[in-house]
Design an enzyme around this catalytic site. Sequence first.
Site, mmCIF file in Angstrom:
data_model
loop_
_atom_site.group_PDB
_atom_site.id
_atom_site.type_symbol
_atom_site.label_atom_id
_atom_site.label_comp_id
_atom_site.label_asym_id
_atom_site.label_seq_id
_atom_site.Cartn_x
_atom_site.Cartn_y
_atom_site.Cartn_z
ATOM 1 N N GLU A 47 27.466 52.766 36.699
ATOM 2 C CA GLU A 47 26.532 53.825 36.316
ATOM 3 C C GLU A 47 26.964 55.220 36.763
ATOM 4 O O GLU A 47 26.304 56.217 36.437
ATOM 5 C CB GLU A 47 25.126 53.515 36.857
ATOM 6 N N HIS B 199 35.503 40.521 36.329
ATOM 7 C CA HIS B 199 34.492 41.583 36.355
ATOM 8 C C HIS B 199 35.045 42.852 37.003
ATOM 9 O O HIS B 199 34.843 43.958 36.505
ATOM 10 C CB HIS B 199 33.259 41.081 37.118
ATOM 11 N N GLU C 14 36.056 36.826 42.356
ATOM 12 C CA GLU C 14 36.761 35.687 41.778
ATOM 13 C C GLU C 14 36.894 35.774 40.261
ATOM 14 O O GLU C 14 37.601 34.976 39.659
ATOM 15 C CB GLU C 14 36.039 34.401 42.162
ATOM 16 N N VAL D 31 34.188 49.117 44.390
ATOM 17 C CA VAL D 31 34.262 47.853 43.662
ATOM 18 C C VAL D 31 35.260 46.974 44.408
ATOM 19 O O VAL D 31 36.415 47.350 44.579
ATOM 20 C CB VAL D 31 34.716 48.069 42.199
ATOM 21 N N ILE D 32 34.782 45.826 44.865
ATOM 22 C CA ILE D 32 35.623 44.906 45.637
ATOM 23 C C ILE D 32 35.966 43.699 44.769
ATOM 24 O O ILE D 32 35.083 43.112 44.128
ATOM 25 C CB ILE D 32 34.911 44.473 46.936
ATOM 26 N N TRP E 234 25.370 50.139 45.184
ATOM 27 C CA TRP E 234 26.012 48.837 45.409
ATOM 28 C C TRP E 234 27.099 49.011 46.465
ATOM 29 O O TRP E 234 27.809 50.002 46.458
ATOM 30 C CB TRP E 234 26.604 48.320 44.101
ATOM 31 N N ARG F 121 39.030 52.560 54.242
ATOM 32 C CA ARG F 121 39.121 53.763 53.402
ATOM 33 C C ARG F 121 37.800 54.518 53.313
ATOM 34 O O ARG F 121 37.683 55.485 52.559
ATOM 35 C CB ARG F 121 39.606 53.361 52.005
#
Length: 165
Positions: A67, A98, A95, A91-92, A31, A137
Amino acid sequence: MATQLKNLSDFSATEIPNAAPYTFGIVVAEWNAEITNALYEGAYQSLVNNGALPENIFSYSVPGSFELTSGADLLLKNKPHLDAVICLGCVIQGETRHFDFICDAVANGVSNVAIKYSKPVIFGVLTTDNQQQAIDRAGGKHGNKGDEGAITAIKMADMAKTLQA
């Protein structure tokens, strides 16, 4: 913010042990692939540039950052000779909450796997507010978190070996 002024992947002030005696696992999330592929390339090249043999680097993909924990666990269960595992993901912030749940679960999961196997399991997961921060980054102006994960893995593997002696 302190990161605006420096490359976080500058290791010129630290001694990095030779990675040749060690074996490494890299688990990378698919992802946000543009970012995670750059993290992977940084980690892999840093390991090799510091002496790791390509045949001693075992790389596996998992669907997402969540995972990474089970990927690291499976890797250490099935390849107990590994000296360290690097978990790479991104992980961004979106809204919904999550983001918070995933980041917390992955951080705790990576720590738990390290404790379970008494092996270094490195948290190389970007947790950013937006895509640009992730790019910065993952080889951009703030360095590459993959490089940082690799250097951390080398140093921790060396520490573990030193303590066992």
